[in-house]
Design a protein around this motif. Structure first.
Motif, PDB file in Angstrom:
ATOM      1  N   ILE A   1     -18.876   2.700  -0.197  1.00 15.25           N
ATOM      2  CA  ILE A   1     -19.908   0.997  -1.107  1.00 15.25           C
ATOM      3  C   ILE A   1     -21.142   1.225  -0.772  1.00 15.25           C
ATOM      4  O   ILE A   1     -21.134   1.158   0.945  1.00 15.25           O
ATOM      5  CB  ILE A   1     -18.242  -0.246  -0.144  1.00 15.25           C
ATOM      6  N   GLY A   2     -21.684   0.608  -1.895  1.00 12.11           N
ATOM      7  CA  GLY A   2     -23.365   0.574  -1.341  1.00 12.11           C
ATOM      8  C   GLY A   2     -23.919   1.773  -1.964  1.00 12.11           C
ATOM      9  O   GLY A   2     -25.524   1.787  -2.291  1.00 12.11           O
ATOM     10  N   ASP A   3     -23.271   3.181  -2.214  1.00 10.36           N
ATOM     11  CA  ASP A   3     -24.293   3.927  -2.783  1.00 10.36           C
ATOM     12  C   ASP A   3     -24.575   3.894  -4.517  1.00 10.36           C
ATOM     13  O   ASP A   3     -23.644   2.695  -4.991  1.00 10.36           O
ATOM     14  CB  ASP A   3     -23.065   5.172  -2.484  1.00 10.36           C
ATOM     15  N   TYR A   4     -25.697   4.709  -4.482  1.00 15.26           N
ATOM     16  CA  TYR A   4     -26.053   4.201  -6.423  1.00 15.26           C
ATOM     17  C   TYR A   4     -24.820   5.560  -6.822  1.00 15.26           C
ATOM     18  O   TYR A   4     -25.731   6.727  -6.261  1.00 15.26           O
ATOM     19  CB  TYR A   4     -27.186   3.585  -6.004  1.00 15.26           C
ATOM     20  N   VAL A   5     -24.933   5.364  -7.841  1.00 15.53           N
ATOM     21  CA  VAL A   5     -24.254   6.337  -8.797  1.00 15.53           C
ATOM     22  C   VAL A   5     -25.293   6.430 -10.338  1.00 15.53           C
ATOM     23  O   VAL A   5     -24.921   5.673  -9.971  1.00 15.53           O
ATOM     24  CB  VAL A   5     -22.720   7.388  -9.039  1.00 15.53           C
ATOM     25  N   LEU A   6     -25.074   7.682 -11.194  1.00 15.71           N
ATOM     26  CA  LEU A   6     -24.894   7.814 -11.945  1.00 15.71           C
ATOM     27  C   LEU A   6     -23.831   8.087 -13.096  1.00 15.71           C
ATOM     28  O   LEU A   6     -22.734   9.007 -12.861  1.00 15.71           O
ATOM     29  CB  LEU A   6     -25.987   8.855 -12.930  1.00 15.71           C
ATOM     30  N   ILE A   7     -23.742   7.311 -13.813  1.00 14.55           N
ATOM     31  CA  ILE A   7     -21.831   7.907 -14.257  1.00 14.55           C
ATOM     32  C   ILE A   7     -22.354   8.674 -16.277  1.00 14.55           C
ATOM     33  O   ILE A   7     -23.335   7.436 -16.434  1.00 14.55           O
ATOM     34  CB  ILE A   7     -21.328   6.354 -14.558  1.00 14.55           C
ATOM     35  N   HIS A   8     -21.366   9.132 -16.606  1.00 14.40           N
ATOM     36  CA  HIS A   8     -21.805   9.489 -17.588  1.00 14.40           C
ATOM     37  C   HIS A   8     -20.118   9.617 -18.014  1.00 14.40           C
ATOM     38  O   HIS A   8     -19.066  10.549 -17.553  1.00 14.40           O
ATOM     39  CB  HIS A   8     -21.624  10.809 -17.873  1.00 14.40           C
ATOM     40  N   ILE A   9     -19.666   9.197 -19.050  1.00 13.99           N
ATOM     41  CA  ILE A   9     -18.521   9.358 -19.745  1.00 13.99           C
ATOM     42  C   ILE A   9     -17.076   9.195 -18.671  1.00 13.99           C
ATOM     43  O   ILE A   9     -16.208  10.293 -18.793  1.00 13.99           O
ATOM     44  CB  ILE A   9     -18.396  10.300 -20.547  1.00 13.99           C
ATOM     45  N   GLY A  10     -17.500   8.133 -17.712  1.00 16.41           N
ATOM     46  CA  GLY A  10     -16.595   7.320 -16.808  1.00 16.41           C
ATOM     47  C   GLY A  10     -16.068   8.626 -15.544  1.00 16.41           C
ATOM     48  O   GLY A  10     -15.815   8.382 -14.869  1.00 16.41           O
ATOM     49  N   PHE A  11     -17.090   9.128 -15.739  1.00 10.09           N
ATOM     50  CA  PHE A  11     -17.355  10.107 -14.345  1.00 10.09           C
ATOM     51  C   PHE A  11     -17.940   9.730 -13.679  1.00 10.09           C
ATOM     52  O   PHE A  11     -19.627   9.510 -14.211  1.00 10.09           O
ATOM     53  CB  PHE A  11     -17.038  11.841 -14.354  1.00 10.09           C
ATOM     54  N   ALA A  12     -18.845   9.389 -12.343  1.00 14.65           N
ATOM     55  CA  ALA A  12     -19.709   9.673 -11.611  1.00 14.65           C
ATOM     56  C   ALA A  12     -19.594  10.957 -10.838  1.00 14.65           C
ATOM     57  O   ALA A  12     -19.071  11.841 -11.280  1.00 14.65           O
ATOM     58  CB  ALA A  12     -19.266   8.530  -9.719  1.00 14.65           C
ATOM     59  N   MET A  13     -20.975  10.991 -11.804  1.00 16.03           N
ATOM     60  CA  MET A  13     -21.624  12.595 -11.861  1.00 16.03           C
ATOM     61  C   MET A  13     -22.322  12.833 -10.216  1.00 16.03           C
ATOM     62  O   MET A  13     -22.409  14.397 -10.115  1.00 16.03           O
ATOM     63  CB  MET A  13     -22.545  13.120 -12.794  1.00 16.03           C
ATOM     64  N   ASN A  14     -23.531  12.206 -10.212  1.00 19.18           N
ATOM     65  CA  ASN A  14     -24.137  12.244  -8.505  1.00 19.18           C
ATOM     66  C   ASN A  14     -24.281  10.593  -7.966  1.00 19.18           C
ATOM     67  O   ASN A  14     -25.308   9.985  -9.528  1.00 19.18           O
ATOM     68  CB  ASN A  14     -25.419  13.377  -8.916  1.00 19.18           C
ATOM     69  N   LYS A  15     -24.710  10.984  -6.836  1.00 18.32           N
ATOM     70  CA  LYS A  15     -25.588  10.097  -6.046  1.00 18.32           C
ATOM     71  C   LYS A  15     -26.784   9.994  -6.196  1.00 18.32           C
ATOM     72  O   LYS A  15     -27.463  11.633  -6.220  1.00 18.32           O
ATOM     73  CB  LYS A  15     -25.177   9.881  -4.252  1.00 18.32           C
ATOM     74  N   ILE A  16     -27.637   9.034  -6.225  1.00 22.74           N
ATOM     75  CA  ILE A  16     -29.268   9.061  -6.147  1.00 22.74           C
ATOM     76  C   ILE A  16     -29.168   8.224  -5.006  1.00 22.74           C
ATOM     77  O   ILE A  16     -28.246   7.064  -4.643  1.00 22.74           O
ATOM     78  CB  ILE A  16     -29.490   8.322  -7.182  1.00 22.74           C
ATOM     79  N   ASP A  17     -30.852   8.067  -4.251  1.00 25.40           N
ATOM     80  CA  ASP A  17     -31.779   7.798  -3.895  1.00 25.40           C
ATOM     81  C   ASP A  17     -31.727   6.038  -4.006  1.00 25.40           C
ATOM     82  O   ASP A  17     -31.427   5.954  -5.200  1.00 25.40           O
ATOM     83  CB  ASP A  17     -32.746   8.536  -3.825  1.00 25.40           C
ATOM     84  N   GLU A  18     -31.492   5.036  -3.036  1.00 22.56           N
ATOM     85  CA  GLU A  18     -31.438   3.471  -3.765  1.00 22.56           C
ATOM     86  C   GLU A  18     -32.179   3.105  -3.581  1.00 22.56           C
ATOM     87  O   GLU A  18     -32.285   2.538  -5.063  1.00 22.56           O
ATOM     88  CB  GLU A  18     -31.306   2.422  -2.351  1.00 22.56           C
ATOM     89  N   VAL A  19     -33.623   3.854  -3.283  1.00 24.90           N
ATOM     90  CA  VAL A  19     -35.045   3.416  -4.114  1.00 24.90           C
ATOM     91  C   VAL A  19     -35.500   4.026  -5.574  1.00 24.90           C
ATOM     92  O   VAL A  19     -35.828   2.608  -5.608  1.00 24.90           O
ATOM     93  CB  VAL A  19     -36.320   3.845  -2.950  1.00 24.90           C
ATOM     94  N   ASP A  20     -34.737   4.728  -5.929  1.00 22.73           N
ATOM     95  CA  ASP A  20     -34.833   5.419  -6.895  1.00 22.73           C
ATOM     96  C   ASP A  20     -34.309   4.735  -8.378  1.00 22.73           C
ATOM     97  O   ASP A  20     -34.416   4.114  -9.067  1.00 22.73           O
ATOM     98  CB  ASP A  20     -34.506   6.710  -7.082  1.00 22.73           C
ATOM     99  N   ALA A  21     -32.640   4.126  -7.558  1.00 21.13           N
ATOM    100  CA  ALA A  21     -32.234   3.337  -8.546  1.00 21.13           C
ATOM    101  C   ALA A  21     -32.856   2.148  -8.404  1.00 21.13           C
ATOM    102  O   ALA A  21     -32.867   1.663  -9.654  1.00 21.13           O
ATOM    103  CB  ALA A  21     -31.033   3.360  -7.339  1.00 21.13           C
ATOM    104  N   LEU A  22     -33.245   1.943  -7.472  1.00 21.46           N
ATOM    105  CA  LEU A  22     -33.525   0.400  -7.803  1.00 21.46           C
ATOM    106  C   LEU A  22     -34.829   0.453  -8.791  1.00 21.46           C
ATOM    107  O   LEU A  22     -35.019  -0.346  -9.273  1.00 21.46           O
ATOM    108  CB  LEU A  22     -33.855  -0.345  -6.521  1.00 21.46           C
ATOM    109  N   GLU A  23     -35.753   1.034  -8.949  1.00 22.77           N
ATOM    110  CA  GLU A  23     -37.183   1.520  -9.293  1.00 22.77           C
ATOM    111  C   GLU A  23     -36.465   1.396 -11.044  1.00 22.77           C
ATOM    112  O   GLU A  23     -37.561   0.905 -11.573  1.00 22.77           O
ATOM    113  CB  GLU A  23     -37.955   2.876  -9.033  1.00 22.77           C
ATOM    114  N   SER A  24     -35.376   2.021 -11.080  1.00 21.46           N
ATOM    115  CA  SER A  24     -34.893   2.443 -12.085  1.00 21.46           C
ATOM    116  C   SER A  24     -34.885   0.860 -13.327  1.00 21.46           C
ATOM    117  O   SER A  24     -34.835   0.066 -14.149  1.00 21.46           O
ATOM    118  CB  SER A  24     -34.253   4.080 -11.650  1.00 21.46           C
ATOM    119  N   LEU A  25     -33.730   1.250 -12.078  1.00 20.70           N
ATOM    120  CA  LEU A  25     -33.365  -0.959 -13.068  1.00 20.70           C
ATOM    121  C   LEU A  25     -34.456  -2.360 -12.605  1.00 20.70           C
ATOM    122  O   LEU A  25     -34.443  -2.591 -13.599  1.00 20.70           O
ATOM    123  CB  LEU A  25     -32.310  -1.166 -11.572  1.00 20.70           C
ATOM    124  N   LYS A  26     -35.421  -1.673 -12.018  1.00 18.30           N
ATOM    125  CA  LYS A  26     -36.502  -3.253 -11.870  1.00 18.30           C
ATOM    126  C   LYS A  26     -37.058  -2.232 -13.957  1.00 18.30           C
ATOM    127  O   LYS A  26     -37.394  -3.118 -14.483  1.00 18.30           O
ATOM    128  CB  LYS A  26     -37.464  -2.620 -10.498  1.00 18.30           C
TER     129      LYS A  26
END
Length: 93
Positions: A41-66
């Protein structure tokens, strides 16, 4: 076009091997069957067609969300509605 937006894991169901993620304020369920990394819980993941495909770094995730938030902010209301409608009809979902 389907985009994989970083999604934060909110809960995990170990029995069903699924999680609930938050994607920019929208919660949805995703399978953990295809991810080859341990997630919590708290990890960031990338989802494709309903599946979590990989975990990504929180710093990268937050930058992408920005960046996504900046794009959305600059869109006209009609364009926002069309983008939402197109994402709901993503053929790979």
């Amino acid at each position: 076009m389907c985009l994989s937006i970083p999604s934060k894991i909110k809960s995990i169901d170990t029995e069903m091997n699924t999680c609930v993620v938050d994607t920019m304020g929208v919660e949805r369920s995703a399978s953990l069957d295809l991810i080859d990394q341990d997630v919590v819980i708290g990890d960031y993941v990338l989802i494709h067609i309903g599946f979590a495909m990989n975990k990504i770094d929180e710093v990268d995730a937050l930058e992408s969300l920005k960046v996504y938030a900046e794009i959305i902010e600059k869109m006209e209301e009609q364009d926002r509605l069309e983008a939402i409608e197109q994402s709901d009809n993503c053929p790979n979902r």
